[in-house]
Design a protein around this motif. Structure first.
Motif, PDB file in Angstrom:
ATOM      1  N   GLU A 124      -5.140  10.992  -2.760  1.00 36.29           N
ATOM      2  CA  GLU A 124      -5.141  10.378  -4.089  1.00 36.29           C
ATOM      3  C   GLU A 124      -4.644   8.938  -4.007  1.00 36.29           C
ATOM      4  O   GLU A 124      -5.266   8.015  -4.565  1.00 36.29           O
ATOM      5  CB  GLU A 124      -4.264  11.154  -5.060  1.00 36.29           C
ATOM      6  N   LEU A 125      -3.544   8.718  -3.316  1.00 32.53           N
ATOM      7  CA  LEU A 125      -2.992   7.377  -3.179  1.00 32.53           C
ATOM      8  C   LEU A 125      -3.947   6.473  -2.405  1.00 32.53           C
ATOM      9  O   LEU A 125      -4.126   5.295  -2.755  1.00 32.53           O
ATOM     10  CB  LEU A 125      -1.630   7.445  -2.498  1.00 32.53           C
ATOM     11  N   ALA A 126      -4.588   7.015  -1.388  1.00 32.92           N
ATOM     12  CA  ALA A 126      -5.588   6.233  -0.657  1.00 32.92           C
ATOM     13  C   ALA A 126      -6.718   5.810  -1.589  1.00 32.92           C
ATOM     14  O   ALA A 126      -7.213   4.670  -1.521  1.00 32.92           O
ATOM     15  CB  ALA A 126      -6.140   7.048   0.510  1.00 32.92           C
ATOM     16  N   GLY A 127      -7.135   6.722  -2.471  1.00 30.73           N
ATOM     17  CA  GLY A 127      -8.189   6.380  -3.427  1.00 30.73           C
ATOM     18  C   GLY A 127      -7.785   5.238  -4.339  1.00 30.73           C
ATOM     19  O   GLY A 127      -8.599   4.364  -4.668  1.00 30.73           O
ATOM     20  N   ARG A 128      -6.528   5.211  -4.751  1.00 29.76           N
ATOM     21  CA  ARG A 128      -6.043   4.110  -5.599  1.00 29.76           C
ATOM     22  C   ARG A 128      -6.072   2.790  -4.826  1.00 29.76           C
ATOM     23  O   ARG A 128      -6.502   1.761  -5.352  1.00 29.76           O
ATOM     24  CB  ARG A 128      -4.634   4.422  -6.093  1.00 29.76           C
ATOM     25  N   LEU A 129      -5.570   2.817  -3.602  1.00 25.51           N
ATOM     26  CA  LEU A 129      -5.543   1.591  -2.802  1.00 25.51           C
ATOM     27  C   LEU A 129      -6.948   1.079  -2.520  1.00 25.51           C
ATOM     28  O   LEU A 129      -7.166  -0.132  -2.405  1.00 25.51           O
ATOM     29  CB  LEU A 129      -4.798   1.837  -1.490  1.00 25.51           C
ATOM     30  N   LEU A 130      -7.909   1.996  -2.417  1.00 25.45           N
ATOM     31  CA  LEU A 130      -9.288   1.604  -2.129  1.00 25.45           C
ATOM     32  C   LEU A 130     -10.054   1.169  -3.377  1.00 25.45           C
ATOM     33  O   LEU A 130     -11.188   0.709  -3.278  1.00 25.45           O
ATOM     34  CB  LEU A 130     -10.030   2.764  -1.456  1.00 25.45           C
ATOM     35  N   GLY A 131      -9.441   1.328  -4.538  1.00 28.67           N
ATOM     36  CA  GLY A 131     -10.074   0.840  -5.758  1.00 28.67           C
ATOM     37  C   GLY A 131     -11.001   1.825  -6.436  1.00 28.67           C
ATOM     38  O   GLY A 131     -11.790   1.425  -7.304  1.00 28.67           O
ATOM     39  N   TYR A 132     -10.924   3.116  -6.087  1.00 31.42           N
ATOM     40  CA  TYR A 132     -11.743   4.099  -6.792  1.00 31.42           C
ATOM     41  C   TYR A 132     -11.227   4.235  -8.225  1.00 31.42           C
ATOM     42  O   TYR A 132     -10.031   4.312  -8.464  1.00 31.42           O
ATOM     43  CB  TYR A 132     -11.684   5.457  -6.084  1.00 31.42           C
TER      44      TYR A 132
ATOM     45  N   GLU B 210      -0.277  -1.008 -11.143  1.00 31.78           N
ATOM     46  CA  GLU B 210       0.942  -0.241 -10.872  1.00 31.78           C
ATOM     47  C   GLU B 210       1.078   0.121  -9.400  1.00 31.78           C
ATOM     48  O   GLU B 210       2.165   0.480  -8.943  1.00 31.78           O
ATOM     49  CB  GLU B 210       1.000   1.022 -11.735  1.00 31.78           C
ATOM     50  N   ASN B 211      -0.024   0.059  -8.643  1.00 31.41           N
ATOM     51  CA  ASN B 211       0.062   0.260  -7.203  1.00 31.41           C
ATOM     52  C   ASN B 211       0.310  -1.050  -6.463  1.00 31.41           C
ATOM     53  O   ASN B 211       0.850  -1.043  -5.354  1.00 31.41           O
ATOM     54  CB  ASN B 211      -1.203   0.927  -6.674  1.00 31.41           C
ATOM     55  N   LEU B 212      -0.065  -2.163  -7.081  1.00 30.96           N
ATOM     56  CA  LEU B 212       0.281  -3.466  -6.511  1.00 30.96           C
ATOM     57  C   LEU B 212       1.787  -3.660  -6.545  1.00 30.96           C
ATOM     58  O   LEU B 212       2.404  -4.068  -5.557  1.00 30.96           O
ATOM     59  CB  LEU B 212      -0.418  -4.583  -7.296  1.00 30.96           C
ATOM     60  N   ILE B 213       2.399  -3.373  -7.700  1.00 32.43           N
ATOM     61  CA  ILE B 213       3.851  -3.492  -7.848  1.00 32.43           C
ATOM     62  C   ILE B 213       4.267  -2.656  -9.056  1.00 32.43           C
ATOM     63  O   ILE B 213       3.588  -2.661 -10.090  1.00 32.43           O
ATOM     64  CB  ILE B 213       4.298  -4.969  -8.029  1.00 32.43           C
ATOM     65  N   THR B 214       5.349  -1.943  -8.934  1.00 28.97           N
ATOM     66  CA  THR B 214       5.843  -1.131 -10.050  1.00 28.97           C
ATOM     67  C   THR B 214       6.188  -2.041 -11.228  1.00 28.97           C
ATOM     68  O   THR B 214       6.972  -2.987 -11.077  1.00 28.97           O
ATOM     69  CB  THR B 214       7.087  -0.347  -9.619  1.00 28.97           C
TER      70      THR B 214
ATOM     71  N   ASP C  31      -5.164  -0.695   5.678  1.00 26.28           N
ATOM     72  CA  ASP C  31      -4.590   0.418   6.420  1.00 26.28           C
ATOM     73  C   ASP C  31      -3.078   0.285   6.575  1.00 26.28           C
ATOM     74  O   ASP C  31      -2.347   1.278   6.527  1.00 26.28           O
ATOM     75  CB  ASP C  31      -5.263   0.576   7.787  1.00 26.28           C
ATOM     76  N   GLU C  32      -2.589  -0.954   6.737  1.00 27.60           N
ATOM     77  CA  GLU C  32      -1.145  -1.147   6.846  1.00 27.60           C
ATOM     78  C   GLU C  32      -0.475  -0.907   5.500  1.00 27.60           C
ATOM     79  O   GLU C  32       0.625  -0.354   5.437  1.00 27.60           O
ATOM     80  CB  GLU C  32      -0.815  -2.550   7.347  1.00 27.60           C
ATOM     81  N   TRP C  33      -1.136  -1.293   4.396  1.00 31.09           N
ATOM     82  CA  TRP C  33      -0.601  -0.983   3.066  1.00 31.09           C
ATOM     83  C   TRP C  33      -0.432   0.528   2.923  1.00 31.09           C
ATOM     84  O   TRP C  33       0.606   1.014   2.459  1.00 31.09           O
ATOM     85  CB  TRP C  33      -1.537  -1.466   1.967  1.00 31.09           C
ATOM     86  N   ALA C  34      -1.476   1.264   3.314  1.00 28.10           N
ATOM     87  CA  ALA C  34      -1.444   2.716   3.179  1.00 28.10           C
ATOM     88  C   ALA C  34      -0.345   3.313   4.054  1.00 28.10           C
ATOM     89  O   ALA C  34       0.369   4.234   3.627  1.00 28.10           O
ATOM     90  CB  ALA C  34      -2.799   3.311   3.555  1.00 28.10           C
ATOM     91  N   ARG C  35      -0.192   2.795   5.268  1.00 27.28           N
ATOM     92  CA  ARG C  35       0.838   3.328   6.160  1.00 27.28           C
ATOM     93  C   ARG C  35       2.222   3.185   5.515  1.00 27.28           C
ATOM     94  O   ARG C  35       3.030   4.120   5.535  1.00 27.28           O
ATOM     95  CB  ARG C  35       0.803   2.603   7.506  1.00 27.28           C
ATOM     96  N   GLN C  36       2.487   2.025   4.921  1.00 26.71           N
ATOM     97  CA  GLN C  36       3.778   1.808   4.277  1.00 26.71           C
ATOM     98  C   GLN C  36       3.956   2.714   3.062  1.00 26.71           C
ATOM     99  O   GLN C  36       5.049   3.245   2.814  1.00 26.71           O
ATOM    100  CB  GLN C  36       3.927   0.344   3.878  1.00 26.71           C
TER     101      GLN C  36
END
Length: 447
Positions: A137-145, A368-372, A208-213
């Motif tokens: 789910e979080l990966a989907g947000r970072l990818l812009g789905y 909200e995923n860019l910054i809280t 990928d580094e964003w997701a890792r963090q």
């Protein structure tokens, strides 16, 4: 190659004459190995653990709770799939509060979950704690789905359609119906494939580094402990005074105690609407309470003496012990009050909000995923005192890190937040008075 009308028809599914052909139905996701049996005995658990330990690769894992039915958030079913071991459905209830054999079998392999924050707490309750995570789910947000539900992502990325008809089932039911078990097993059937596709997309987008963090940050996730949770009672805005707020608090806490003791969701005892009705009317005895319009629910009459005692307690509270209309928080006031209270902070916040929205859009992810958002509010309400740009950037970055922002977020948002702080120091110039340009208004009236 230049496309012709016929070429476009082939790529869009339209005929050369312009008639759209219906899209072929998306294939239904089915279980590759049939519906697994429930693991609910020591012998079956030992077999499952041996198979999972012998397999290789990441572990697809999911848990089913009884949200909406039970007070607790415990897991009533745990689904696991790893390599060629097949899918295992483990009933944790017969094994008490710990599954050490299962934890040992999973070892330090990566867990693949969807919406990890939903399942990590209940998995920890039975002794299962990951050392690395991939959250689809979080990966989907970072990818812009735009939609990141599991069924939507599986259909869009893997090309298979999932059934979701049992998503709101009472998973504390025993025995669990066979159709529910099929639904549960399907939740982990293609999680590994989904993870592999999304991991490749993250690399392609340079995220990928964003997701890792982000995934590392999830390892320490703990559900937020709400301050004064009774204030979330629906309908509070209709109450007139602090005495009624005290009644809501007393009734809510009484209901919460009963729900915890019976392990049922509070709304199944009495709904929020009944609490508001009783707090508004403030009846003083059982008969008046049960005659109160809007006071209803399965436990309304059964626990009438508890409700009247709670109302009596609220009615007798001294004034200095009544709750305030608004909760006291440790953060800044609501931004809608800033323009009047702190105009510079209001300018900072509006500039920061516009900049972070634009930055999120440019990077194809939710703001909200860019910054809280709360981090931005706090930083703009009380930014560092320095106005040396480099010092301001360093101190703002440290401020964001202290709130919990990850390095990739700090790197992206610090420059626009520095600009927002500097913009806030510049007073807004008032528009010139057109009438004043023509002379004194009194002279104009005299003429």
């Amino acid at each position: 190659m230049t496309s012709t009308p016929d070429d476009e028809a082939l790529t869009t599914g339209a005929s050369p004459e312009g008639d759209a052909e219906p899209a072929p139905p998306v294939p239904l996701l089915t279980l590759s190995g049939g519906i697994p049996d429930i693991v609910d005995t020591p012998a079956a658990l030992a077999k499952a653990c041996a198979a999972l330990a012998a397999a290789t690769g990441p572990v697809a894992i999911d848990a089913e709770r009884a949200s909406g039915y039970r007070y607790s958030s415990r897991a009533y079913l745990i689904q696991l799939r790893r390599g060629d071991s097949g899918t295992w459905l483990i009933d944790p209830i017969p094994f008490g509060s710990d599954l050490p054999e299962l934890a040992e079998a999973l070892g330090t392999e990566e867990w693949i979950l969807h919406a990890a924050t939903q399942d990590l707490p209940c998995l920890r309750e039975v002794g299962l704690t990951p050392t690395s995570i991939f959250d689809t789910e979080l990966a989907g947000r970072l990818l812009g789905y735009h939609r990141v539900g599991l069924a939507t992502l599986v259909e869009e990325i893997v090309g298979l359609r999932m059934r979701k008809e049992h998503s709101a089932a009472d998973w504390s039911t025993r025995p669990l119906p066979r159709p529910w078990l099929e639904y549960a097993a399907l939740d982990v059937e293609v999680l590994v494939d989904l993870r592999d596709h999304m991991a490749a997309e993250l690399v392609e987008q340079g995220k990928d580094e964003w997701a890792r963090q982000e995934f590392t940050h999830l390892l320490d996730f703990q559900p937020a402990v709400r301050v004064e949770p009774w204030r979330r009672t629906s309908g509070m805005q209709r109450l007139r005074g602090r005495r009624q707020l005290a009644a809501v608090r007393a009734l809510w806490e009484t209901r919460d105690d009963l729900a915890r003791q019976r392990d049922v969701t509070p709304g199944r005892i009495i709904p929020d609407a009944a609490i508001i009705a009783a707090a508004t009317a403030m009846p003083t005895d059982r008969g008046a309470l049960l005659a109160t319009r809007g006071f209803h629910g399965r436990g309304a009459e059964r626990y009438a003496s508890r409700w009247t005692a709670a109302l009596a307690e609220a009615a007798q509270l001294p004034e200095d012990q009544l709750p305030q209309r608004s909760p006291r928080g440790d953060g800044p006031p609501h931004p809608r009050t800033w323009a009047e209270r702190e105009p510079a902070a209001d300018r900072r916040f509006k500039a920061a909000r516009a900049a972070t929205l634009a930055l999120a859009e440019a990077n194809h992810l939710p703001v909200e995923n860019l910054i809280t958002p709360d981090y931005v509010r706090r930083a703009m309400w009380a930014p560092p005192a320095t106005r040396d740009e480099q010092e301001l950037a360093d101190q703002l970055a440290e401020q964001l890190r202290s709130y919990g922002a990850r390095p990739w977020q700090v790197e992206l948002v610090t420059p626009p937040l520095v600009d927002a702080v500097l913009v806030g120091d510049q007073p807004v110039e008032e528009e010139p008075d057109d009438l004043g340009l023509l002379g004194d208004p009194a002279d104009a009236d005299a003429e």
